[in-house]
Scaffold this active site. Structure first.
Site, short mmCIF file in Angstrom:
data_model
loop_
_atom_site.label_atom_id
_atom_site.label_comp_id
_atom_site.label_asym_id
_atom_site.label_seq_id
_atom_site.Cartn_x
_atom_site.Cartn_y
_atom_site.Cartn_z
N SER A 60 32.53 -76.67 -36.10
CA SER A 60 33.24 -77.09 -34.88
C SER A 60 34.49 -77.79 -35.49
O SER A 60 34.69 -77.94 -36.80
CB SER A 60 32.21 -78.59 -34.68
OG SER A 60 31.90 -79.03 -36.00
N GLU A 94 37.75 -81.06 -35.12
CA GLU A 94 37.98 -82.24 -34.65
C GLU A 94 39.74 -82.15 -34.54
O GLU A 94 40.49 -81.86 -35.41
CB GLU A 94 37.68 -83.36 -35.66
CG GLU A 94 37.75 -84.58 -35.19
CD GLU A 94 37.23 -85.85 -35.98
OE1 GLU A 94 36.04 -85.89 -36.31
OE2 GLU A 94 38.22 -86.64 -36.56
N PHE A 131 44.43 -92.02 -46.96
CA PHE A 131 43.33 -92.03 -46.12
C PHE A 131 42.03 -92.20 -46.63
O PHE A 131 41.16 -93.16 -46.49
CB PHE A 131 43.31 -91.06 -45.14
CG PHE A 131 42.58 -90.90 -43.95
CD1 PHE A 131 42.22 -92.04 -43.46
CD2 PHE A 131 42.07 -89.67 -43.60
CE1 PHE A 131 41.38 -92.10 -42.36
CE2 PHE A 131 41.24 -89.79 -42.47
CZ PHE A 131 40.83 -90.71 -41.57
N ASP A 136 36.77 -99.39 -36.28
CA ASP A 136 37.09 -100.44 -37.33
C ASP A 136 37.68 -101.57 -36.62
O ASP A 136 38.57 -101.60 -35.58
CB ASP A 136 38.06 -99.91 -38.23
CG ASP A 136 37.65 -98.89 -39.27
OD1 ASP A 136 36.57 -99.16 -39.60
OD2 ASP A 136 38.18 -97.59 -39.15
N HIS A 147 32.05 -79.17 -39.94
CA HIS A 147 32.83 -79.62 -39.08
C HIS A 147 34.23 -79.87 -39.48
O HIS A 147 34.35 -80.55 -40.47
CB HIS A 147 32.27 -81.07 -38.62
CG HIS A 147 33.00 -81.83 -37.32
ND1 HIS A 147 33.05 -81.67 -36.01
CD2 HIS A 147 34.03 -82.82 -37.66
CE1 HIS A 147 33.80 -82.39 -35.41
NE2 HIS A 147 34.35 -83.10 -36.34
N THR A 186 39.43 -87.46 -31.10
CA THR A 186 39.16 -88.82 -31.71
C THR A 186 39.66 -89.84 -30.75
O THR A 186 40.45 -89.57 -29.50
CB THR A 186 39.86 -88.85 -32.91
OG1 THR A 186 41.40 -88.75 -32.77
CG2 THR A 186 39.21 -87.99 -34.06
N ALA A 242 40.15 -97.00 -32.06
CA ALA A 242 39.42 -98.37 -31.98
C ALA A 242 40.13 -99.24 -31.13
O ALA A 242 41.46 -99.25 -30.89
CB ALA A 242 39.33 -98.88 -33.26
P1 FAD Z 1 28.07 -98.31 -37.80
O1 FAD Z 1 27.14 -97.09 -37.83
O2 FAD Z 1 28.10 -99.41 -37.07
O3 FAD Z 1 28.31 -98.60 -39.42
C1 FAD Z 1 28.32 -97.96 -40.38
C2 FAD Z 1 28.21 -98.47 -41.66
O4 FAD Z 1 29.17 -99.75 -41.78
C3 FAD Z 1 26.68 -99.45 -41.68
O5 FAD Z 1 26.38 -99.69 -42.79
C4 FAD Z 1 27.33 -100.88 -41.02
O6 FAD Z 1 26.40 -101.95 -41.60
C5 FAD Z 1 28.69 -101.02 -41.70
N1 FAD Z 1 29.65 -101.73 -40.87
C6 FAD Z 1 30.64 -101.03 -40.37
N2 FAD Z 1 31.46 -101.93 -39.72
C7 FAD Z 1 30.97 -103.16 -39.97
C8 FAD Z 1 31.58 -104.40 -39.96
N3 FAD Z 1 32.31 -104.80 -39.06
N4 FAD Z 1 30.50 -105.66 -40.20
C9 FAD Z 1 29.60 -105.39 -41.17
N5 FAD Z 1 29.00 -103.88 -41.51
C10 FAD Z 1 30.06 -102.99 -40.80
N6 FAD Z 1 37.10 -94.19 -35.80
C11 FAD Z 1 38.01 -94.27 -34.73
O7 FAD Z 1 38.38 -95.40 -34.57
N7 FAD Z 1 37.98 -93.48 -33.80
C12 FAD Z 1 37.41 -92.01 -34.05
O8 FAD Z 1 37.61 -91.22 -33.27
C13 FAD Z 1 36.48 -91.88 -35.23
N8 FAD Z 1 35.99 -90.89 -35.28
C14 FAD Z 1 35.10 -90.74 -36.44
C15 FAD Z 1 34.31 -89.57 -36.80
C16 FAD Z 1 33.41 -89.44 -37.89
C17 FAD Z 1 32.51 -88.15 -37.80
C18 FAD Z 1 33.30 -90.46 -38.70
C19 FAD Z 1 32.51 -90.26 -39.80
C20 FAD Z 1 34.08 -91.67 -38.49
C21 FAD Z 1 34.89 -91.90 -37.29
N9 FAD Z 1 35.68 -92.90 -37.23
C22 FAD Z 1 36.47 -93.16 -36.18
C23 FAD Z 1 35.46 -94.11 -38.06
C24 FAD Z 1 34.45 -95.19 -37.80
O9 FAD Z 1 34.88 -95.72 -36.37
C25 FAD Z 1 34.60 -96.36 -38.85
O10 FAD Z 1 34.18 -95.38 -40.08
C26 FAD Z 1 33.64 -97.52 -38.69
O11 FAD Z 1 33.98 -98.57 -39.41
C27 FAD Z 1 32.24 -97.35 -38.38
O12 FAD Z 1 31.82 -96.64 -37.27
P2 FAD Z 1 30.36 -96.05 -37.25
O13 FAD Z 1 29.91 -95.91 -35.78
O14 FAD Z 1 29.83 -95.35 -38.43
O15 FAD Z 1 29.66 -97.57 -37.58
#
Ligand code: FAD
Length: 323
Positions: free
Chosen positions: A33, A35, A241, A127, A291, A66, A69
């Protein structure tokens, strides 16, 4: 020197003899896949169109776009998704972040995806803005776990029994996670809340991913965890990055890419070799879906796919997006 004095060479020769490339797929049933990121200019739009056109014949399981945020790329992401959906026969997934948005704002993005025919959402927390530690807002989802549960409910209410949800996974532990165990528990909770698969952050130390996969299986996670492969288009950018994502860059990579800033062709060849070797090792351990973070540049990803044994499927390109 007798063969007995060089066991490592014999082992390498054995491995090479068993290597199935290049005539047959590295593993039967390899899936890929891709991205993309949403383009910001007309020129970048044409570049994405070209990238999709180049990669479409490889019949990816899906392509994803993507999402910034806080909704910063909402329109651009939606436009790119819409265009890929209408101008190609690719299976398109839209990313979605919940940080900085209310639940109803999230619902409206999802509804736009549904109207465009998108049935796969990559659900992420996103983020927080620079200087903040949390980023959630009143009336918003507080984590990706809640987002997944909300999306699944929204999909059920819309009568979509084919909605796919993917989530992020962190082989090297998310930089904000309290611990590796807490991060793994969080991943399991996202899958238990209704996600179908996880896609990993990119990594370069393949053993780290394999250990993470073992730990996830031991923790009772049975859903697919798809490794995120980042072919190195620009080493300096990727190193920056990687630092933000807590992805380690092994010393051997620094040494491999050193002094190649002014030698783009050599750098491309090295990058393709590194990514292909990474996939080959993963495939040896049973991984069959990769991916690719394409950075909207098709060549490296296409080269690695070719080494994986994928070949263009006749006709798939005809449907690819026209620039
Ligand atoms: P969660 O599953 O909620 O958190 C992941 C882990 O980090 C958990 O252990 C959680 O406790 C901890 N954590 C994260 N943030 C916090 C916080 N603020 N306070 C406390 N603990 C925290 N980002 C974008 O903006 N746009 C995208 O399109 C995008 N695509 C992505 C695609 C993939 C495959 C991946 C792996 C990441 C992507 N990201 C993207 C980055 C992602 O948004 C960040 O890594 C974000 O910080 C965590 O998202 P998550 O959904 O994994 O969060």
């Amino acid at each position: 020197m007798t063969p007995g004095n060089r066991p490592h060479l014999d082992e390498t020769a054995d491995r090479l003899a068993r290597r199935p490339w290049p005539a047959t797929p590295l593993r039967p049933g390899v899936r890929v896949s891709f991205e993309f990121f949403p383009p910001a200019t007309e020129k970048a739009e044409a570049k994405l169109a070209n990238c999709a056109e180049q990669l479409a014949p490889l019949s990816p399981a899906f392509v994803s776009v993507t999402y910034g945020a806080g909704g910063t790329t909402r329109d651009r992401t939606q436009n790119a998704v819409e265009r890929l959906r209408t101008e190609t026969d690719l299976n398109v997934a839209g990313h979605l972040t919940c940080v900085g948005s209310t639940k109803s704002e999230v619902a409206s993005v999802v509804d736009d995806y549904f109207v465009s025919g998108v049935r796969h959402v990559v659900a992420l927390r996103g983020d927080p803005p620079e200087g903040e530690t949390d980023g959630t807002v009143e009336g918003g989802y507080r984590s990706a776990i809640e987002l997944v549960a909300g999306l699944r409910k929204h999909g059920d209410e819309a009568g979509l029994d084919d909605l796919q949800i993917s989530v992020g996974a962190y082989p090297e532990v998310h930089p904000r996670a309290a611990s590796a165990q807490a991060d793994l528990d969080n991943l399991k909770a996202k899958l238990d809340a209704g996600a179908d698969r996880a896609i990993s952050q990119f990594f370069f130390d393949t053993d780290v991913f394999l250990r993470f996969l073992d730990a996830a299986r031991t923790a009772g996670i049975s859903a697919p965890i798809v490794p995120g492969i980042m072919p190195v288009t620009n080493f300096a950018n990727i190193a920056r990055f990687a630092e933000r994502c807590a992805t380690a860059i092994p010393e051997w990579m620094h040494s491999l890419f050193a002094d190649l800033d002014d030698a783009p062709e050599v750098r491309q060849l090295v990058a393709a070799t590194v990514a292909a070797e990474q996939c080959r090792r993963l495939a040896e351990h049973g991984v069959n879906h990769f991916h690719f973070y394409t950075m909207n540049q098709p060549e490296l990803t296409a080269a690695v796919c070719r080494i994986l044994g994928l070949r263009p499927v006749a006709g798939a390109a005809d449907e690819a997006v026209s620039a």
